[in-house]
Design a protein around this motif. Structure first.
Motif, PDB file in Angstrom:
ATOM      1  N   SER A 287       0.892  -1.304  -0.020  1.00 41.75           N
ATOM      2  CA  SER A 287      -0.154  -0.623   0.128  1.00 41.75           C
ATOM      3  C   SER A 287       0.722   1.490   0.169  1.00 41.75           C
ATOM      4  CB  SER A 287      -1.016  -0.124   1.081  1.00 41.75           C
ATOM      5  OG  SER A 287      -0.159  -0.231   2.128  1.00 41.75           O
ATOM      6  N   ASP A 288       0.174   2.178  -0.795  1.00 48.65           N
ATOM      7  CA  ASP A 288       1.299   3.353  -0.475  1.00 48.65           C
ATOM      8  C   ASP A 288       0.158   4.916  -0.368  1.00 48.65           C
ATOM      9  OD1 ASP A 288       2.879   5.541  -1.331  1.00 48.65           O
ATOM     10  OD2 ASP A 288       3.476   5.482  -3.188  1.00 48.65           O
ATOM     11  N   LYS A 290      -0.391   8.730   0.816  1.00 50.61           N
ATOM     12  CA  LYS A 290       0.067   9.797   1.060  1.00 50.61           C
ATOM     13  C   LYS A 290      -1.000  11.119   1.718  1.00 50.61           C
ATOM     14  CE  LYS A 290       4.452   8.450  -0.230  1.00 50.61           C
ATOM     15  NZ  LYS A 290       5.140   7.747   0.984  1.00 50.61           N
ATOM     16  N   THR A 303      -2.810   2.580  -4.298  1.00 44.24           N
ATOM     17  CA  THR A 303      -2.026   3.598  -4.015  1.00 44.24           C
ATOM     18  C   THR A 303      -3.738   4.722  -3.450  1.00 44.24           C
ATOM     19  OG1 THR A 303      -0.629   2.897  -5.151  1.00 44.24           O
ATOM     20  CG2 THR A 303      -1.373   5.461  -5.238  1.00 44.24           C
ATOM     21  N   GLU A 305      -4.269   9.058  -2.631  1.00 40.70           N
ATOM     22  CA  GLU A 305      -2.552  10.497  -2.179  1.00 40.70           C
ATOM     23  C   GLU A 305      -3.776  12.020  -2.208  1.00 40.70           C
ATOM     24  OE1 GLU A 305       0.010  11.772  -5.292  1.00 40.70           O
ATOM     25  OE2 GLU A 305       1.036   9.682  -5.268  1.00 40.70           O
ATOM     26  N   VAL A 320      -5.497   3.346  -7.299  1.00 41.12           N
ATOM     27  CA  VAL A 320      -5.172   4.748  -6.975  1.00 41.12           C
ATOM     28  C   VAL A 320      -6.323   5.604  -6.697  1.00 41.12           C
ATOM     29  CG1 VAL A 320      -3.688   6.655  -8.220  1.00 41.12           C
ATOM     30  CG2 VAL A 320      -3.272   4.089  -9.350  1.00 41.12           C
ATOM     31  N   LYS A 322      -6.919   9.417  -5.253  1.00 43.53           N
ATOM     32  CA  LYS A 322      -6.667  10.550  -5.968  1.00 43.53           C
ATOM     33  C   LYS A 322      -7.081  11.886  -5.632  1.00 43.53           C
ATOM     34  CE  LYS A 322      -1.955   9.845  -7.689  1.00 43.53           C
ATOM     35  NZ  LYS A 322      -1.250   9.896  -9.141  1.00 43.53           N
TER      36      LYS A 322
END
Lengths: 371, 405
Positions: A287-288, A290, A303, A305, A320, A322
Motif C-alpha cells: 500500500s502507498d 500519502k 495507492t 494520495e 489508485v 487521488k
C-alpha cells in the motif's frame, strides 16, 4: 450565563439546496464530512461543549438519515432524563415551514420554544463547520450587554441567498446589516450561529406574525439594527461555510492541512459522532498512502494520495485514489483509478475503470452506484 | 426479582496477569489494550452479546478501577439492559466477614445470590484472558443435546505445545475420560480453553460442597471439575476450531497483536456479523503525511504518521514523527515517537514519549545470542530520553536516560 441557561436550536435542513447532490437523500445536517463525521456533529458538539443540555433539531424533509445518525443523542451526551435532544419534525405541511425559510421553521416550533425554561436561545445551521468556544460567546454577549450576538467570519461571502453581513463599529456593534450583498470584497459574514434571549425571540416572532413578516434575516435582524444592540463575535480558528459541491470538496481537502485539522478537532472541545465499531484501518503490503485522512475500518492495499477516506473504504491492489473523497463503504477494485471524485456511500468502482474530475469540478457519484 | 434468564455468563476478570509485568502494574489483565482499539475483555463480552447472552457478571478483584470505568454501564457492548445487562461483581462484606475471591470457584460461590436472582438453567464461565471469537450459544445447544452437567470447550493444539495446557482424554462420544494438567508427556492434544457451560443446579451443589471442603483451593480446574468427574457426572468436551490465543505473557501478547496483520491467521475483525465492540475514543480520523511510509500495519483514529511504520499496530492518538521508525511493534494510545527514534520488536504502553534518537528493542537477527532476545516493553507514561536505549527483553517503568549522561 451558563450553557444550562441556553436552549440550542439546530436547523438541519438549512441550505440543503446548495449541495442538492448530497442532500437529495439526506439533510444538510447528515451530510458526511471529514472521514467520520456528519455536518450536524459540529453544531451539536459545540453546544454540548459549551454546557448546553437541551437541543432541538429542526427538520423539514429527508430526515431519516438524520434520525438514524443522532438517535437518542447518546454520543453527544444528550440522552437525558431531563432535557437532552429533541427532534422537531415539521409540524404542518405548510410550504412556509421549511428551514430555508428560517422564520417559517421558527413559527413551526413556537410551542417547543415557549415550553423551554431556558433564558436564552442559540441557533446554528449545519453548513458552517467550526469549533467554537460557546462559553466565550456567552461571556461576550453579557459583557457587551447585547440583545443579539452573531458569530461571523471575515472573508469572501458564501454564495447563499440569505447571508447576514455585518457592518460594525470599533466595538463590534452592528451599524448596518445587509443580506447577501453582491460584492467581491472581504466582508464580515454570519456563520448563522446567533445568540439572543428567548423572550426577545418570542417578541420578534409575535411581531412577525402580526406584521406578516416572512423573512428571518431581513425582517427580524436587518430591520432591527437601530433598535437592538446587535453585536458580531468573530469565529477564531479554522472555519468553513459550505455553499456548493466545490466548496464541500474544498472544506474536506483543507483538513489535509494539519493546522486546520488541529483547530477543528481541538481536543479541549472534542467533536462527537455516532460510534460504528469498526476495527482500526489496515494498510496492506504494497500500500502507498500519502497526505490523507483515513477512518477506522478501511482496508488499503493500493495507492491513496491527498484524499479523505470514510469508514470501511476498500482500496484494492493496483487501485489508485487521488484528490478524492470516498464516503463510507466505497469499494475501489483492482487497478481502478479515481481522481477528483466525491463518491457517496457504498459506491463500487469495478476493476480497471478510470474516473476523473477536476479540482474545481469534482465528479460526484451517487449512493450505491456501481461503475 | 429479575426475570428468569435461561443462560447467563460469569466472566472471571480478577486476575493480575503477573506475567505481563509492568503492563498490568495498574490495571487488571482483561483491561490490557489489544489490537489497535480493543481491550482483552472486549472479546468475551462481545462474544456474549453476539451469542445472545445479555446477562453477564464480571468478577473483578485486582486493580479494578480502570476496568470498572471501562465497562461502565455496558453501553458499548449493548449490555445496558432493563433486565440483566453487565454487572461488576467485586468481593463484598458479608455477615461472617469479608473475603477476597480465593479461587475461581470461590469467586462464583460468593456470587451465588447474584446468579440465583436470574434463576438460570445454565451458566457459562469465561475468563478475560483470551483472544477469540466464539458462539457460546452453539456450545450451549451442544450441552443441552448431551444432557451434560458440564461442557468444556477444547481446542486441538500442536503436540509440542500441549504440555503447557490442561488436557483432556476423550471417549468416542466426546465425553471426558481423563484430565491431565500440564503433563510432561502429553497423551492428548485437546486443550481446555477455560470456557465452561454448567447446568446451574449441578454447579450450585458442587460449589457449596467445594466451599465446605477445607482441603480445596476452590479452583475450577483443580477442584470442582475433577470432583464432578470423579462423581461420574456427565461431562463433555466441545470442539472449537477457530483462532484462540492466551495472551498471558509479553511475547504472546505481542504475537497475538501481530497475528492481526497476518492474512493467514483466522481472526477477522472486519466481519460485520460478529463484531467486536469496544469503547471508542473520541478522536478525529488518523492522518498519514506526504512523507510517511506505512506498510502492513493497523492504525487507529487520531494518530498522525510522518515517519515509517512497518508491521506494527498503532492505537489511537499516537504520533510518529518524521524520520522515526516503528517496526514489529505495538504502540498504545497517546504515545509519541519523536524524530529519528526507532521502536522495534517492542510494546510501548500508553502516553509514553520516545525522544529523538532513542532506540527501543532490537531485531532478533541482530542479536549475538538469540536466546537473549525478547520483546522490549516501555511502561505507561515513561520518557525514553534522547539517544537512550531500551534493551530487548527488558521492561522499563521509570524514565530512561542515555548511558553516561
Amino acid at each position: 450565563m451558563t450553557g444550562k441557561n441556553i436552549v440550542g436550536i439546530v436547523f438541519s435542513n438549512a441550505h440543503d439546496e446548495c449541495i442538492s447532490e448530497l442532500t437529495g437523500i439526506r439533510t444538510m445536517g447528515s451530510v458526511p464530512f471529514a472521514s467520520r463525521y456528519r455536518l450536524i456533529d459540529f453544531a451539536l458538539s459545540n453546544m454540548v461543549n459549551g454546557g448546553i443540555e437541551k437541543v432541538g433539531v429542526v427538520t423539514k424533509a429527508n430526515y431519516q438519515s438524520l434520525m438514524d445518525h443522532v438517535g437518542n443523542g447518546k454520543p453527544w451526551d444528550l440522552s437525558r432524563k431531563n432535557d437532552g435532544l429533541f427532534i422537531l419534525p415539521p409540524f404542518s405541511t405548510n410550504e412556509a415551514n421549511g428551514n430555508a425559510d428560517k422564520l417559517g421553521a421558527l413559527k413551526g416550533i413556537q410551542g417547543f420554544i415557549s415550553r423551554s425554561t431556558e433564558e436564552y436561545v442559540l441557533f446554528a445551521d449545519c453548513n458552517s463547520v467550526l469549533n467554537i468556544d460557546i462559553e466565550k460567546l456567552m461571556d461576550y454577549h453579557s459583557d457587551k450587554n447585547a440583545d443579539i450576538t452573531i458569530v461571523y467570519k471575515n472573508g469572501k461571502i458564501p454564495n447563499l441567498t440569505d447571508v447576514i453581513v455585518l457592518d460594525m463599529d470599533a466595538d463590534n456593534k452592528a451599524k448596518k446589516v445587509s443580506v447577501s450583498p453582491v460584492t467581491d470584497e472581504n466582508v464580515n459574514y454570519s456563520l448563522n450561529m446567533i445568540l439572543m434571549k428567548k423572550s426577545l425571540l418570542e417578541r420578534l416572532l409575535n411581531d412577525a406574525v402580526s406584521l406578516n413578516y416572512t423573512d428571518f434575516e431581513a425582517d427580524l435582524i436587518q430591520r432591527n439594527v437601530a433598535k437592538l444592540n446587535i453585536y458580531g463575535f468573530e469565529a477564531k480558528g479554522h472555519s468553513f461555510t459550505i455553499d456548493s459541491m466545490q466548496s464541500y470538496y474544498k472544506a474536506n481537502m483543507e483538513l489535509l492541512n494539519v493546522e486546520n485539522c488541529d483547530d477543528l478537532f481541538n481536543p479541549e472541545r472534542p467533536i462527537y459522532t455516532k460510534v460504528r465499531d469498526n476495527m482500526p484501518a489496515i494498510y496492506g503490503i504494497g500500500s502507498d498512502v500519502k497526505n490523507s485522512l483515513v477512518a477506522d475500518g478501511c482496508i488499503i492495499e493500493g495507492t491513496v494520495e491527498n484524499s479523505i477516506l470514510f469508514r470501511g473504504v476498500r482500496v484494492e491492489k493496483g487501485a489508485v485514489v487521488k484528490n478524492s473523497i470516498l464516503m463510507q463503504g466505497t469499494f475501489v477494485a483492482q487497478d481502478a483509478t479515481v481522481n477528483c471524485v466525491v463518491a457517496d456511500k457504498s459506491v463500487v468502482i469495478t476493476p480497471n475503470k478510470t474516473l476523473s474530475g477536476a479540482e474545481n469540478y469534482p465528479v460526484y457519484i451517487g449512493k450505491e452506484i456501481v461503475i | 426479582m429479575a426475570r428468569k434468564t435461561e443462560c447467563l455468563a460469569m466472566l472471571l476478570a480478577g486476575g493480575q496477569g503477573s506475567r505481563l509485568g509492568i503492563l498490568t502494574k495498574n490495571i487488571a489483565k482483561p483491561a490490557v489494550p489489544y489490537g489497535g482499539k480493543y481491550r482483552i475483555i472486549d472479546f468475551p463480552l462481545s462474544n456474549c452479546v453476539n451469542s445472545g447472552i445479555s446477562t453477564v457478571g464480571v468478577l473483578t478483584q485486582y486493580q479494578p478501577l480502570e476496568l470498572n470505568d471501562y465497562i461502565g454501564n455496558g453501553q458499548a457492548w449493548d449490555l445496558d439492559r432493563a433486565n440483566g445487562g453487565v454487572h461488576i461483581l467485586s468481593p463484598y462484606q458479608q455477615i461472617k466477614g469479608t473475603e477476597w475471591y480465593k479461587g475461581t470457584a470461590n469467586a462464583i460461590y460468593q456470587n451465588i445470590n447474584f446468579i440465583d436472582r436470574y434463576n438460570p438453567e445454565y451458566v457459562v464461565i469465561l475468563s478475560g484472558d483470551h483472544i477469540y471469537k466464539m458462539d457460546y450459544n452453539k456450545m450451549l445447544e451442544y450441552h443441552k443435546e448431551k444432557n451434560a452437567a458440564c461442557t468444556i470447550a477444547m481446542l486441538e493444539v500442536s503436540w509440542e505445545e500441549a504440555s503447557r495446557f490442561g488436557l483432556m482424554i476423550l471417549n468416542d462420544d466426546n465425553s471426558i475420560k481423563e484430565f491431565e494438567e500440564k503433563p510432561k508427556n502429553p497423551r492428548s492434544n485437546k486443550a481446555s480453553m477455560g470456557v465452561y457451560v454448567f447446568t446451574w443446579s449441578k454447579l450450585r451443589e458442587y460449589l457449596i460442597s467445594d466451599e465446605a471442603d477445607p482441603e480445596s483451593s476452590n479452583d475450577f480446574g483443580k477442584n470442582v471439575i475433577p470432583k464432578m468427574h470423579q462423581d461420574g457426572e456427565r461431562m463433555f468436551a466441545y470442539l472449537f476450531d477457530g483462532y484462540w490465543k492466551d495472551v498471558g505473557t509479553i511475547d504472546s501478547l505481542w504475537e497475538a497483536n501481530l497475528d492481526l496483520l497476518n492474512p493467514k491467521v483466522d481472526l477477522d475483525l472486519s466481519d460485520t456479523s460478529w463484531k467486536i465492540y469496544a469503547k471508542t475514543p473520541v478522536s478525529p480520523p488518523h492522518y498519514i503525511s506526504a512523507g510517511a511510509k506505512v506498510q502492513n500495519s493497523m492504525i487507529s483514529e487520531g494518530s498522525r504518521v510522518y515517519g515509517d511504520v512497518d508491521y506494527s499496530i498503532l492505537f489511537n492518538d499516537v504520533t510518529i514523527e518524521e524520520g522515526a521508525e516503528v517496526k514489529y511493534s505495538i504502540v498504545m494510545p497517546g504515545t509519541v515517537v519523536k524524530k529519528g527514534a526507532v521502536v522495534q520488536y517492542s510494546i510501548v504502553a500508553e502516553n509514553a514519549v520516545i525522544e529523538s534518537g532513542a532506540v527501543v528493542g532490537k531485531s532478533p537477527e541482530d542479536m549475538d545470542n538469540r536466546d537473549d532476545w525478547g520483546v522490549a516493553v516501555v511502561g505507561a507514561g515513561v520518557n525514553v530520553g534522547e539517544g537512550a536505549f531500551v534493551a530487548p527483553q527488558t521492561q522499563v517503568d521509570t524514565d530512561v536516560v542515555k548511558e553516561g549522561k
